[in-house]
Design a protein around this motif. Structure first.
Motif, PDB file in Angstrom:
ATOM      1  N   ASP A 140       0.752  -1.085  -0.246  1.00  0.00           N
ATOM      2  CA  ASP A 140       0.079  -0.219  -0.030  1.00  0.00           C
ATOM      3  C   ASP A 140       0.598   1.628  -0.303  1.00  0.00           C
ATOM      4  OD1 ASP A 140      -2.611   1.484   0.080  1.00  0.00           O
ATOM      5  OD2 ASP A 140      -3.133   1.015   2.294  1.00  0.00           O
ATOM      6  N   LEU A 171      -5.155   2.996   7.633  1.00  0.00           N
ATOM      7  CA  LEU A 171      -5.123   1.958   6.102  1.00  0.00           C
ATOM      8  C   LEU A 171      -6.791   2.602   5.458  1.00  0.00           C
ATOM      9  CD1 LEU A 171      -2.869  -0.907   7.234  1.00  0.00           C
ATOM     10  CD2 LEU A 171      -1.992   1.193   5.941  1.00  0.00           C
ATOM     11  N   ARG A 222      -8.000   7.482   6.316  1.00  0.00           N
ATOM     12  CA  ARG A 222      -7.037   7.787   6.245  1.00  0.00           C
ATOM     13  C   ARG A 222      -5.980   8.314   5.789  1.00  0.00           C
ATOM     14  NH1 ARG A 222      -4.623   3.571   2.332  1.00  0.00           N
ATOM     15  NH2 ARG A 222      -3.983   3.704   0.900  1.00  0.00           N
TER      16      ARG A 222
END
Length: 97
Positions: free
Chosen positions: A37, A53, A78
Motif C-alpha cells: 500500500d 489504512l 485513511r
C-alpha cells in the motif's frame, strides 16, 4: 518516502517505522518486505505508532496483529494517526472479538 509495516493482512492500521510528518508519503510493506500500500499521512505520526489504512466510523473495531486492539472513538480517515485521542481500548469489556 517513509515506511510503515503491516503486521497482518487483516489489519486496519500499519506501524510507522520512523516518524512521519503530515503530508508525507508512506509506503506500507508486509512482513516479507513487499510493498502492499501507499498513502499520505494526514497528521504527524511518531515512530512506532499506528497509521490508519482505511476510513473508519466512530465505534469501528481497530485491528492490529490480526486482532482487535480497540475501537475508534471518533471517525478516522485513511492516513490519520491512530492513538488514544481517537481510539479506546476494549480490554476488560468483553468486546475483543
Amino acid at each position: 518516502m517513509k515506511r510503515a509495516i503491516l503486521l497482518s493482512a487483516k489489519d486496519t492500521v500499519a506501524t510507522a517505522l520512523q516518524a512521519v510528518l503530515a503530508g508525507e508519503n508512506v509506503e506500507v510493506a508486509d512482513r516479507q518486505n513487499r510493498i502492499c500500500d501507499r498513502l499520505t499521512a494526514r497528521s504527524p505520526i511518531p515512530q512506532g505508532h499506528k497509521i490508519a489504512l482505511r476510513e473508519m466510523a466512530a465505534g469501528e473495531k481497530i485491528i492490529k496483529y490480526g486482532q482487535v486492539i480497540g475501537q475508534s472513538s471518533d471517525p478516522i480517515h485513511r492516513g490519520d494517526w491512530v492513538h488514544t485521542h481517537n481510539m479506546e481500548s476494549l480490554r476488560g469489556r468483553g468486546d475483543l472479538v
